[in-house]
Design a protein around this motif. Structure first.
Motif, mmCIF file in Angstrom:
data_model
loop_
_atom_site.group_PDB
_atom_site.id
_atom_site.type_symbol
_atom_site.label_atom_id
_atom_site.label_comp_id
_atom_site.label_asym_id
_atom_site.label_seq_id
_atom_site.Cartn_x
_atom_site.Cartn_y
_atom_site.Cartn_z
ATOM 1 N N ARG A 315 -27.332 -23.506 -20.694
ATOM 2 C CA ARG A 315 -27.460 -22.039 -20.621
ATOM 3 C C ARG A 315 -28.723 -21.569 -21.337
ATOM 4 O O ARG A 315 -28.689 -20.594 -22.102
ATOM 5 N N GLU A 317 -32.064 -19.895 -22.364
ATOM 6 C CA GLU A 317 -32.716 -18.600 -22.106
ATOM 7 C C GLU A 317 -34.052 -18.637 -22.821
ATOM 8 O O GLU A 317 -34.103 -18.855 -24.031
ATOM 9 N N PRO A 340 -30.395 -24.133 -17.124
ATOM 10 C CA PRO A 340 -30.320 -22.666 -17.239
ATOM 11 C C PRO A 340 -28.896 -22.158 -17.047
ATOM 12 O O PRO A 340 -28.025 -22.888 -16.587
ATOM 13 N N SER A 341 -28.696 -20.911 -17.402
ATOM 14 C CA SER A 341 -27.395 -20.284 -17.177
ATOM 15 C C SER A 341 -27.326 -19.848 -15.721
ATOM 16 O O SER A 341 -28.293 -19.322 -15.179
ATOM 17 N N ASP A 342 -26.211 -20.109 -15.080
ATOM 18 C CA ASP A 342 -26.079 -19.758 -13.667
ATOM 19 C C ASP A 342 -24.585 -19.589 -13.400
ATOM 20 O O ASP A 342 -23.953 -20.448 -12.778
ATOM 21 N N ARG A 344 -22.686 -17.739 -11.569
ATOM 22 C CA ARG A 344 -22.181 -17.679 -10.199
ATOM 23 C C ARG A 344 -22.013 -19.077 -9.590
ATOM 24 O O ARG A 344 -20.923 -19.442 -9.120
ATOM 25 N N SER A 345 -23.115 -19.859 -9.623
ATOM 26 C CA SER A 345 -23.048 -21.203 -8.999
ATOM 27 C C SER A 345 -22.012 -22.072 -9.696
ATOM 28 O O SER A 345 -21.183 -22.725 -9.046
ATOM 29 N N SER A 363 -29.829 -24.311 -6.350
ATOM 30 C CA SER A 363 -29.768 -23.447 -7.530
ATOM 31 C C SER A 363 -30.480 -24.107 -8.712
ATOM 32 O O SER A 363 -30.547 -25.326 -8.812
ATOM 33 N N PRO A 364 -31.037 -23.288 -9.615
ATOM 34 C CA PRO A 364 -31.770 -23.847 -10.755
ATOM 35 C C PRO A 364 -30.906 -24.791 -11.597
ATOM 36 O O PRO A 364 -31.390 -25.786 -12.108
ATOM 37 N N VAL A 365 -29.603 -24.492 -11.704
ATOM 38 C CA VAL A 365 -28.750 -25.352 -12.522
ATOM 39 C C VAL A 365 -28.616 -26.738 -11.865
ATOM 40 O O VAL A 365 -28.670 -27.771 -12.540
ATOM 41 N N THR A 366 -28.509 -26.769 -10.542
ATOM 42 C CA THR A 366 -28.416 -28.058 -9.837
ATOM 43 C C THR A 366 -29.723 -28.829 -9.995
ATOM 44 O O THR A 366 -29.713 -30.043 -10.235
#
Ligand SMILES: Nc1ncnc2c1ncn2[C@@H]1O[C@H](COP(=O)(O)OP(=O)(O)OP(=O)(O)O)[C@@H](O)[C@H]1O
Ligand SMILES: [Mg+2]
Length: 401
Positions: A315, A317, A340-342, A344-345, A363-366
């Motif tokens: 997460r 920031e 990153p924090s995401d 929704r995904s 997605s950025p988290v993936t």
């Protein structure tokens, strides 16, 4: 420090040797040497020098003589492992047979696929580590010093990517025996799990093991306490757990352990067996304070050396007053991943029971977890890989244009 794996690439064609060296350059813990053989030399190890751990030999028109020279070498004068690269075109069965007689672990055909070559070398590296008794190379634990830090999310994402992207037979072991949710996160309905496997550990072999793991359609295997069960401290004996881990190590390329941060005898045993321990932290004071405490326990009580421990910041920031450097300084450990924090995904994927790579591949988290999976596979991030000659040439040409 993990021991450096020495790879020697030999053959008669300089461009092919360079191509192999470039393909292997992103692998960590590897020392690469190239030996371009003189035209008349038919012994791949004809040039004096120390024996490598892995010899990657590219066959030439004199393939029979080259493989023959390896076959007649006494075992003590052979490298620990051999990988043979065949001649261009159809692979010749005769050469494959000779390569096997010379002890080759694999025979690669041309044209070379860089990713396949990297995976082969990584696999051989793991096999040698396992044969030399350090078979725990495949074990990585993820834990958060403060509850809810994201250890389970990161562990599951990576375990799935190891299978779906790198085709490594992998097990996700959920050792949160009270509130573990990995079966649910992957929409699996197991019949038998960790408790049953521990009870039967004396009788389990490779075939029987299948009954105690749940298989996700991706190929990922999962083992944990069944959703209906709660295992209490003492329910898991150290002997059973140790034995089970030994069986699992023999059956999987990678074992990703989702470990709750509860310091007890099970925790000590697991930590002792792990090759790598990844602390998943967030950018707040409680995470850092608990992290410092945990790092102290790992170092002082469990004698874990710092090279086995790495950090993932979850997460992340950019505008948080606690910087990445602050975290590294406070914990005296290296950050190997930034996620990153995401909400929704991550939340939707967990609720739907679908791995992140399938639910939100872009997605950025993936993407961050894919990079981290690359780290698990021993692949250096792009910025750490020295530019190759062709990359330098491309950059130079781009500058000209
Ligand atoms: N990068 C992220 N972005 C958004 N939400 C996240 C992220 N990582 C984790 N979460 C969410 O945070 C919550 C806690 O995550 P997770 O269960 O993975 O943490 P944990 O460290 O395993 O917690 P526990 O201590 O309960 O085992 C979950 O609801 C998860 O969906
Ligand atoms: Mg968890």
């Amino acid at each position: 420090m993990p021991r450096t794996f020495r790879v020697l690439i030999t053959g008669h064609q300089v461009d092919l040797l360079q191509k192999i060296a470039e393909a292997l350059a992103p692998l960590r813990e590897l020392k690469l040497d190239i030996s371009l053989l003189p035209h008349h030399e038919t012994d791949p190890l004809g040039k004096p020098g120390p024996l490598p751990d892995l010899l990657v030999h590219c066959l030439s028109a004199q393939a029979e003589l080259e493989l023959g020279a390896l076959i007649v070498r006494p075992p003590a004068q052979r490298p620990a492992a051999l990988l043979v690269v065949g001649l261009p075109g159809n692979s010749d069965l005769h050469h494959i047979r000779l390569a096997m007689q010379a002890g080759a672990r694999d025979f690669i055909t041309q044209p070379l696929a860089a990713e396949e070559l990297r995976q082969d070398v990584h696999k051989i590296q793991g096999e040698l580590a396992s044969e030399s008794g350090s078979g725990d190379h495949a074990l990585t634990a993820f834990l958060s010093p403060k509850g809810g830090g994201g250890a389970s999310t990161v562990a599951m994402g990576i375990a799935h990517m190891l299978v779906a992207r790198y085709h490594v037979p992998s097990l996700l072991m959920d050792l949160d025996c009270q509130f573990g949710s990995q079966y649910l996160n992957l929409d699996l309905k197991p019949e038998k799990g960790l408790r049953e496997a521990l009870d039967a550990v004396d009788a389990i072999d490779e075939v029987a093991l299948k009954a105690y793991v749940a298989a996700h359609p991706s190929g990922l295997h999962v083992m944990g306490a069944l959703p209906s069960q709660i295992l209490l401290p003492g329910d898991v004996t150290e002997r059973q757990l140790y034995q089970l881990l030994e069986i699992l190590i023999r059956n999987y390329g990678q074992i990703v352990v989702d470990l709750p941060c509860v310091i007890d005898s099970t925790f000590s045993l697991i930590i002792e067996k792990m090759r790598r321990i990844v602390l998943v932290v967030q950018q707040d004071f409680q995470n850092i304070r608990n992290g410092q405490k945990l790092v102290r326990i790992l170092r002082e009580d469990l004698q874990v050396t710092p090279d086995r421990v790495a950090l993932v910041v979850n997460r992340f920031e950019a505008n948080n007053p606690i910087s990445l450097q602050d975290i590294e300084n406070a914990l005296q450990l290296r950050i190997v991943g930034i996620v990153p924090s995401d909400f929704r995904s991550v939340n939707d994927a967990a609720n739907l029971g679908i791995p992140l790579l399938e639910h939100a591949p872009k997605s950025p988290v993936t993407q961050a977890l894919l990079q981290l999976t690359g780290w698990m596979m021993g692949i250096k991030p792009a910025e750490e890989t020295p530019p190759t000659f062709s990359a330098k040439l491309r950059a130079w040409l781009a500058g000209k244009g």
